[in-house]
Design a protein around this motif. Structure first.
Motif, PDB file in Angstrom:
ATOM      1  N   ALA A  92       0.797  -1.364  -0.516  1.00 27.86           N
ATOM      2  CA  ALA A  92      -0.209  -0.165  -0.100  1.00 27.86           C
ATOM      3  C   ALA A  92       1.046   1.443   0.439  1.00 27.86           C
ATOM      4  O   ALA A  92       0.438   2.252  -0.651  1.00 27.86           O
ATOM      5  CB  ALA A  92      -0.804  -0.315   1.325  1.00 27.86           C
ATOM      6  N   LEU A  93       2.264   1.318   0.464  1.00 29.56           N
ATOM      7  CA  LEU A  93       3.181   2.836   0.571  1.00 29.56           C
ATOM      8  C   LEU A  93       3.389   2.657  -0.593  1.00 29.56           C
ATOM      9  O   LEU A  93       3.224   3.997  -0.850  1.00 29.56           O
ATOM     10  CB  LEU A  93       3.861   2.125   2.048  1.00 29.56           C
ATOM     11  N   PHE A  94       3.964   1.022  -1.307  1.00 32.66           N
ATOM     12  CA  PHE A  94       4.975   2.047  -2.794  1.00 32.66           C
ATOM     13  C   PHE A  94       3.282   2.142  -3.847  1.00 32.66           C
ATOM     14  O   PHE A  94       3.680   2.990  -4.539  1.00 32.66           O
ATOM     15  CB  PHE A  94       5.483   0.238  -3.123  1.00 32.66           C
ATOM     16  N   THR A  95       2.034   1.446  -3.425  1.00 32.92           N
ATOM     17  CA  THR A  95       1.501   2.669  -4.451  1.00 32.92           C
ATOM     18  C   THR A  95       0.937   3.567  -4.345  1.00 32.92           C
ATOM     19  O   THR A  95       0.683   4.405  -5.456  1.00 32.92           O
ATOM     20  CB  THR A  95       0.373   1.386  -4.127  1.00 32.92           C
ATOM     21  N   GLN A  96       0.820   4.125  -2.668  1.00 30.09           N
ATOM     22  CA  GLN A  96       0.562   5.135  -2.507  1.00 30.09           C
ATOM     23  C   GLN A  96       1.354   6.150  -3.061  1.00 30.09           C
ATOM     24  O   GLN A  96       1.705   7.740  -3.728  1.00 30.09           O
ATOM     25  CB  GLN A  96       0.806   5.719  -1.405  1.00 30.09           C
ATOM     26  N   LEU A  97       3.267   6.086  -2.993  1.00 32.45           N
ATOM     27  CA  LEU A  97       4.782   6.619  -3.095  1.00 32.45           C
ATOM     28  C   LEU A  97       4.086   7.280  -4.965  1.00 32.45           C
ATOM     29  O   LEU A  97       4.427   8.154  -5.264  1.00 32.45           O
ATOM     30  CB  LEU A  97       5.401   6.097  -2.652  1.00 32.45           C
ATOM     31  N   ASP A  98       4.277   5.547  -5.349  1.00 34.10           N
ATOM     32  CA  ASP A  98       4.314   5.668  -7.213  1.00 34.10           C
ATOM     33  C   ASP A  98       2.713   7.501  -7.331  1.00 34.10           C
ATOM     34  O   ASP A  98       3.308   7.619  -8.455  1.00 34.10           O
ATOM     35  CB  ASP A  98       3.530   4.534  -7.443  1.00 34.10           C
ATOM     36  N   ARG A  99       1.881   7.076  -6.611  1.00 33.80           N
ATOM     37  CA  ARG A  99       0.905   7.440  -6.982  1.00 33.80           C
ATOM     38  C   ARG A  99       0.498   9.481  -7.130  1.00 33.80           C
ATOM     39  O   ARG A  99       0.984  10.126  -8.235  1.00 33.80           O
ATOM     40  CB  ARG A  99      -0.417   7.460  -6.724  1.00 33.80           C
ATOM     41  N   LEU A 100       1.156   9.859  -5.437  1.00 32.51           N
ATOM     42  CA  LEU A 100       1.742  11.086  -5.835  1.00 32.51           C
ATOM     43  C   LEU A 100       3.089  11.656  -6.495  1.00 32.51           C
ATOM     44  O   LEU A 100       3.532  12.842  -7.097  1.00 32.51           O
ATOM     45  CB  LEU A 100       2.693  10.723  -3.726  1.00 32.51           C
ATOM     46  N   MET A 101       3.709  10.089  -6.648  1.00 30.77           N
ATOM     47  CA  MET A 101       4.988  11.113  -7.838  1.00 30.77           C
ATOM     48  C   MET A 101       4.376  11.575  -8.394  1.00 30.77           C
ATOM     49  O   MET A 101       4.946  12.537  -9.833  1.00 30.77           O
ATOM     50  CB  MET A 101       6.242   9.819  -7.555  1.00 30.77           C
ATOM     51  N   HIS A 102       3.646  10.214  -9.491  1.00 31.08           N
ATOM     52  CA  HIS A 102       2.801  10.869 -10.600  1.00 31.08           C
ATOM     53  C   HIS A 102       1.803  11.723 -10.736  1.00 31.08           C
ATOM     54  O   HIS A 102       2.367  12.177 -11.630  1.00 31.08           O
ATOM     55  CB  HIS A 102       2.520   9.304 -11.150  1.00 31.08           C
ATOM     56  N   GLU A 103       1.238  12.366  -9.739  1.00 29.89           N
ATOM     57  CA  GLU A 103       0.335  13.500  -9.213  1.00 29.89           C
ATOM     58  C   GLU A 103       1.410  14.719 -10.054  1.00 29.89           C
ATOM     59  O   GLU A 103       1.225  15.464 -10.460  1.00 29.89           O
ATOM     60  CB  GLU A 103      -0.185  13.449  -8.101  1.00 29.89           C
ATOM     61  N   ALA A 104       2.563  14.487  -9.382  1.00 32.33           N
ATOM     62  CA  ALA A 104       3.732  15.917  -9.350  1.00 32.33           C
ATOM     63  C   ALA A 104       3.767  16.213 -10.003  1.00 32.33           C
ATOM     64  O   ALA A 104       4.223  17.320 -10.660  1.00 32.33           O
ATOM     65  CB  ALA A 104       4.550  15.443  -7.701  1.00 32.33           C
ATOM     66  N   LYS A 105       4.386  15.336 -11.402  1.00 29.57           N
ATOM     67  CA  LYS A 105       5.285  15.384 -12.329  1.00 29.57           C
ATOM     68  C   LYS A 105       3.755  16.023 -13.349  1.00 29.57           C
ATOM     69  O   LYS A 105       3.760  16.970 -14.662  1.00 29.57           O
ATOM     70  CB  LYS A 105       5.620  14.168 -13.027  1.00 29.57           C
ATOM     71  N   SER A 106       2.237  15.184 -12.810  1.00 29.46           N
ATOM     72  CA  SER A 106       1.368  15.581 -14.841  1.00 29.46           C
ATOM     73  C   SER A 106       0.561  16.853 -13.660  1.00 29.46           C
ATOM     74  O   SER A 106       0.042  17.425 -15.039  1.00 29.46           O
ATOM     75  CB  SER A 106       0.161  14.502 -13.755  1.00 29.46           C
ATOM     76  N   THR A 107       1.238  17.784 -12.834  1.00 28.37           N
ATOM     77  CA  THR A 107       0.519  18.418 -12.591  1.00 28.37           C
ATOM     78  C   THR A 107       1.649  19.614 -12.588  1.00 28.37           C
ATOM     79  O   THR A 107       1.422  21.035 -11.591  1.00 28.37           O
ATOM     80  CB  THR A 107      -0.242  18.624 -11.038  1.00 28.37           C
TER      81      THR A 107
END
Length: 375
Positions: free
Chosen positions: A349-364
Motif C-alpha cells: 500500500a505504501l509503494f502504491t501511494q508513493l508512486d501515485r503521489l510522484m506521478h501526480e507531482a509530475k502531471s500537475t
C-alpha cells in the motif's frame, strides 16, 4: 644467518665473503653475487617477522635445553639483520642485540650445519674480537645454523663459554636438532600469520562483495534490494519505537530528454552528480537509494513530515545553484511523493501511494513535492 660474536670492525659483505668460501656458497665469487645472496637472505628473514618480537617461552625453553645439554653458561637464539644481530632468546648474555661487526656467529654462515670454535684466542678470526679480548671474554663457541627450506641461513642457535673447551659429537647433533626445532617453530609462526592475513583478506572480500550486492554501481547509493530490506526492517520496528518516519520517492524531470539530446554518458554524469548532492542534502541517518533509472527512494527514519519537507526543500534549493553536467551546464529539477508513515503500514500500500503521489507531482507541473500521511 649468523649469531652473536665475530671479528671486530669487519664489513658485513667482507665477512660474508670470508665465511662463504666453502661448500655450495663457493659459487658466489663475484661482489654482485654475494650482494644478491645477502639481500635474498635478509628478505627471507624479514618474511618471518621475527625481529623485535616479544619474548616467547617456547624459544626460551629451547635455549635452556641447549645450555643444559652442552653444559654452558650462555645459550642464544639469534638472527642476523642488516647491521645487527638480534636475540630472540638468550641465557647468560644479558642483552637482546649487538652490532654485527662483533659477531662470532656470522662466521658460521658458510658451514653446512654447525661451527665449533674450541678456543677463540687460538683462532685468527676471533683473536682480536672485543668480546674475546674484553668482557665477557668468550673463549668457546658452538653454533648450529637456522636454515630455512630455501637454504637461507637466518641465524644460529649457539652455546658459549668463558673457558676453552669442546662438545661431543652427540652434543653437536643435539644442538643441530634443537636448531631444527627453532626453524619448525618459526615456520609455524609464519604459517599462522599467513593464515591470519588470508582470513583478513577473505573478510575484506566478503565485505566488499556485500557492499557490491547492496550498492548501485553507477551512483554508489544503495540499490533497490538494499533499501527494500531497510524499509522492511523499519516497518517492523515502528510499532515498538513510537516514532515518526518518512519516505520519499523522487524522479528527475525531463531526464529522457537529456539522454536523447546529449547521450547516455552525460546522463550518467548527471545521475552521479545528483547522487553526490543527495548525500550532502540529506541527514547522515537517511538511507538514499537509486530506485531505478532516474528514480530515487529515500528513507528518513525518525523524521517528521515537517523535518522531511525541510530536507527536500534544501535539496531542491541546491539544485538551482548547481550544474549537474559542467560541459553543458545542465540544471535538473525533480518531482516527488513524500509520505509520513506510522505503525502497521503495509509495504504494498505504501509503494502504491508513493508512486501515485510522484506521478501526480509530475502531471500537475513538475518540480514539486506532494505529501501525504499514512499514520
Amino acid at each position: 644467518m649468523a649469531s652473536v660474536y665475530g671479528s671486530a670492525a669487519t664489513p658485513v659483505l667482507t665477512e660474508l665473503n670470508d665465511s662463504l668460501g666453502q661448500g655450495t656458497h663457493a659459487m658466489l665469487s663475484t661482489p654482485s653475487q654475494r650482494l644478491a645472496e645477502h639481500e635474498a637472505r635478509l628478505q627471507a628473514l624479514y618474511r618471518y617477522q621475527i625481529l623485535d618480537s616479544d619474548i616467547d617461552p617456547a624459544f626460551d625453553a629451547i635455549t635452556e635445553l641447549a645450555a643444559m645439554l652442552c653444559d654452558t653458561p650462555i645459550a642464544v637464539i639469534n638472527f642476523i639483520d642488516k647491521d645487527r644481530q638480534w636475540f630472540k632468546s638468550e641465557i647468560g648474555l644479558g642483552t637482546r642485540e649487538t652490532p654485527l661487526d662483533v659477531s662470532i656467529c656470522e662466521h658460521a654462515l658458510g658451514e653446512e650445519e654447525i661451527l665449533v670454535v674450541p678456543d677463540t684466542e687460538k683462532d685468527p678470526r676471533f683473536v682480536n674480537n672485543p668480546l674475546v679480548t674484553g668482557e665477557p671474554r668468550l673463549r668457546f663457541y658452538a653454533g648450529a645454523l637456522l636454515k630455512n627450506d630455501d637454504g637461507h641461513v637466518l641465524g644460529t642457535l649457539c652455546v658459549l663459554d668463558q673457558n676453552p673447551r669442546t662438545i661431543s659429537e652427540k652434543q653437536q647433533k643435539a644442538l643441530i636438532a634443537l636448531a631444527q626445532q627453532v626453524m619448525a617453530k618459526l615456520e609455524l609462526i609464519k604459517l599462522i600469520e599467513e593464515q591470519k592475513h588470508l582470513l583478513e583478506q577473505l573478510e575484506q572480500s566478503r565485505r566488499r562483495l556485500e557492499r557490491q550486492a547492496s550498492t548501485d554501481p553507477l551512483t554508489g547509493l544503495l540499490n533497490r534490494r538494499a533499501i527494500n530490506t531497510a524499509l522492511s526492517h523499519e516497518l517492523q520496528l515502528l510499532p515498538a519505537m513510537e516514532r515518526e518516519t518518512c519516505i520519499l520517492l523522487l524522479d528527475l524531470d525531463f531526464f529522457k530528454d537529456i539522454n536523447d539530446t546529449y547521450g547516455y554518458t552525460v546522463g550518467d554524469d548527471v545521475l552521479r552528480n545528483f547522487a553526490a548532492l543527495c548525500r550532502q542534502a540529506f541527514r547522515k541517518s537517511d538511507l538514499i537509494s537509486r530506485w531505478g533509472g532516474e528514480e530515487f527512494l529515500v528513507l528518513l527514519p525518525g523524521a517528521s513530515m515537517e523535518a522531511a519537507q525541510m530536507v527536500v526543500d534544501r535539496l531542491r534549493d541546491e539544485l538551482t545553484k548547481r550544474d549537474l553536467n559542467e560541459e553543458h551546464q545542465l540544471k535538473v529539477t525533480f518531482s516527488a511523493g513524500l509520505i509520513e508513515i506510522g505503525p502497521f503500514v503495509e509495504e504494498e500500500a505504501l509503494f502504491t501511494q508513493l508512486d501515485r503521489l510522484m506521478h501526480e507531482a509530475k502531471s500537475t507541473g513538475r518540480n514539486q513535492t506532494i505529501a501525504f500521511c499514512m499514520i
